[in-house]
Scaffold this motif. Structure first.
Motif, PDB file in Angstrom:
ATOM      1  N   UNK A  78       5.072  19.998   0.901  1.00 10.45           N
ATOM      2  CA  UNK A  78       5.610  18.844   0.177  1.00 10.45           C
ATOM      3  C   UNK A  78       6.431  19.337  -1.008  1.00 10.45           C
ATOM      4  N   UNK A  79       6.882  18.426  -1.841  1.00  8.02           N
ATOM      5  CA  UNK A  79       7.757  18.798  -2.960  1.00  8.02           C
ATOM      6  C   UNK A  79       7.065  19.680  -3.991  1.00  8.02           C
ATOM      7  N   UNK A  80       5.734  19.686  -3.979  1.00  4.61           N
ATOM      8  CA  UNK A  80       4.981  20.511  -4.928  1.00  4.61           C
ATOM      9  C   UNK A  80       4.517  21.831  -4.322  1.00  4.61           C
ATOM     10  N   UNK A 137       0.846  -1.196   0.000  1.00  6.49           N
ATOM     11  CA  UNK A 137       0.000   0.000   0.000  1.00  6.49           C
ATOM     12  C   UNK A 137       0.878   1.241   0.000  1.00  6.49           C
ATOM     13  N   UNK A 138       0.334   2.303  -0.568  1.00  4.54           N
ATOM     14  CA  UNK A 138       0.962   3.622  -0.504  1.00  4.54           C
ATOM     15  C   UNK A 138      -0.079   4.588   0.042  1.00  4.54           C
ATOM     16  N   UNK A 139       0.146   5.065   1.257  1.00  8.86           N
ATOM     17  CA  UNK A 139      -0.809   5.962   1.915  1.00  8.86           C
ATOM     18  C   UNK A 139      -0.030   7.152   2.469  1.00  8.86           C
ATOM     19  N   UNK A 140       0.072   8.198   1.663  1.00 10.63           N
ATOM     20  CA  UNK A 140       0.756   9.407   2.088  1.00 10.63           C
ATOM     21  C   UNK A 140      -0.241  10.374   2.709  1.00 10.63           C
ATOM     22  N   UNK A 141       0.215  11.145   3.666  1.00 10.21           N
ATOM     23  CA  UNK A 141      -0.650  12.066   4.388  1.00 10.21           C
ATOM     24  C   UNK A 141      -1.346  13.041   3.434  1.00 10.21           C
ATOM     25  N   UNK A 142      -2.646  13.188   3.613  1.00  7.30           N
ATOM     26  CA  UNK A 142      -3.405  14.152   2.827  1.00  7.30           C
ATOM     27  C   UNK A 142      -3.872  13.662   1.478  1.00  7.30           C
ATOM     28  N   UNK A 145      -3.223  22.730   3.916  1.00 10.78           N
ATOM     29  CA  UNK A 145      -4.067  22.599   2.734  1.00 10.78           C
ATOM     30  C   UNK A 145      -4.433  21.149   2.466  1.00 10.78           C
ATOM     31  N   UNK A 146      -3.467  20.244   2.636  1.00 13.14           N
ATOM     32  CA  UNK A 146      -3.713  18.827   2.365  1.00 13.14           C
ATOM     33  C   UNK A 146      -4.732  18.252   3.345  1.00 13.14           C
ATOM     34  N   UNK A 147      -4.621  18.592   4.613  1.00 10.38           N
ATOM     35  CA  UNK A 147      -5.580  18.105   5.598  1.00 10.38           C
ATOM     36  C   UNK A 147      -6.963  18.695   5.357  1.00 10.38           C
TER      37      UNK A 147
END
Length: 424
Positions: free
Chosen positions: A167-169, A37-42, A175-177
């Motif tokens: 983040x890198x972007x 799985x890949x589960x990154x915050x936000x 904002x993500x939350x």
């Protein structure tokens, strides 16, 4: 009222398995072997995992809240218990590394929930509330170097500092939350907890090799991460004579070998808990026909003794001075991540030892070479940590696996340990 033995016997392997396998669907990735799985915050996968957890906490009758940095907590106040009493807390995290496994962090969250379900079903005679916690961004896959939510809960970082991380972007944590509906309010305060326990997969083979059902963690290694820059001069690989070069990569190669040599020397004095790694290397311009002009390195140093870590970092700085003098490069050095080793408290360790005796399973005392949220919480309240066996030691990988029976056994020990602490 029930005994501790009756309390842990109510743990349901089926419920625990259902929660973990359902969570594994969020951010699931195709893989030839195992379950990834890949589960990154936000991200949307993170939103799904969080929403499922909220539903499960609510179904279990817990009072749920989400704080300003997305930390989730569900509190159960047993009948007759003072709701203002300091709770015993437990939990872990739901985010993952890219292409990670399905148990890392997740077992800690859902074992905590299963422990509360078991305690409730047996009408456990407790003196304190119990809280199940899911911390934000433990892995550091998007917004930080890791253990972000627990750094805020323990007072190591302010809410404002955390929310401003990008983040890198250039997307902020705030904002993500907000995008996934988990920018809550208030501040989860670990200083308000009576004590804290975390169950985690071992991420190694010591329990498997010893035939132990659980590990009681004595300490978590500290971690120093150094960011090093080496500036040379980019030039044509064919027309630049060897004597005229200032090769940043050649200089960096000496530093890589010095980290290895310095760590080997320190191991001789302090023991094999010491590790030093250069795990990141960015070369510019990274072209086969150009003398490298700049290299950025990431150095990771860990041990259960802070002095040994400082010895290695000191050797890194000495090496950089030598490279400047002998190779003509310019260097920069920073240590943006610096967490000292964390000793688990005698009280929590004793509670877990009594729990092991109650459940009647073989255990092993060991240290954790990996970092966990518990190392931040340890600065705020008394802490203890349990490990469940990992097949082959695989972790941060789809090959990560802990038998369901092992998950349930470790959860039984956690349940008895929580009951021991909540009865004091």
């Amino acid at each position: 009222m029930s005994t501790t033995r009756a309390v842990h016997q109510c743990v349901s392997e089926e419920r625990l398995r259902e929660d973990i396998t359902t969570n594994a669907e969020f951010g699931a990735i195709p893989t030839d072997e195992g379950h990834g799985r890949t589960v990154l915050t936000g991200t949307d996968a993170n939103r799904q995992a969080r929403e499922y957890l909220l539903d499960r906490l609510d179904d279990a009758g817990l009072d749920v809240r989400v704080d300003a940095v997305g930390n989730i907590a569900g509190r159960w106040v047993p009948e007759g218990v003072d709701p203002t009493a300091q709770p015993v807390a437990c939990g872990s995290h739901l985010d993952s590394v890219p292409e990670g496994g399905i148990f890392d962090g997740v077992l800690g969250v859902y074992s905590g929930l299963e422990a509360v379900r078991s305690l409730r079903e047996m009408d456990a005679d407790l003196d304190r509330p119990v809280e199940v916690v899911c911390f934000t961004e433990e892995e550091g896959g998007r917004f930080s170097n890791g253990v972000l939510g627990s750094s805020v809960a323990s007072g190591k970082r302010t809410v404002e500092e955390a929310l401003a991380l990008e983040d890198d972007d250039g997307v902020t944590l705030e904002a993500a939350l907000s995008d996934i509906g988990f920018r809550g309010t208030g501040h989860l305060d670990a200083n308000a907890w009576d004590s804290w326990l975390e169950l985690h997969v071992e991420q190694g083979e010591r329990l498997q090799d010893a035939g132990a059902a659980v590990g009681i963690v004595s300490a978590i290694t500290g971690t120093i991460r150094c960011a090093v820059g080496i500036e040379g001069e980019a030039n044509h690989s064919g027309s630049t004579a060897m004597a005229d070069r200032t090769d940043a990569l050649a200089a960096a190669s000496e530093l890589v070998l010095e980290v290895e040599a310095a760590t080997a020397d320190v191991v001789t004095e302090y023991g094999d808990t010491v590790v030093g790694t250069v795990g990141k290397l960015d070369v510019t311009p990274n072209a086969i026909n150009v003398v490298p002009g700049r290299v950025e390195l990431g150095v990771d140093v860990r041990d259960v003794e802070y002095a040994s870590m400082e010895r290695i970092v000191g050797r890194v700085r000495d090496c950089l001075s030598t490279l400047e003098a002998e190779r003509g490069v310019e260097t920069t050095f920073a240590r943006p991540y610096d967490i000292p080793p964390s000793e688990m408290s005698e009280r929590c360790t004793a509670a877990l030892e009594r729990a092991v005796s109650t459940v009647d399973v073989p255990s092993l005392s060991l240290y954790s070479g990996a970092g966990h949220d518990t190392m931040h919480v340890a600065s705020a309240t008394e802490t203890g940590m349990l490990f469940a066996p990992s097949h082959g030691g695989f972790s941060h990988s789809p090959r990560e696996w802990t038998d369901w029976s092992s998950c349930a056994t470790a959860t039984r020990v956690l349940t008895a340990g929580l009951a021991n602490l909540a009865r004091e």
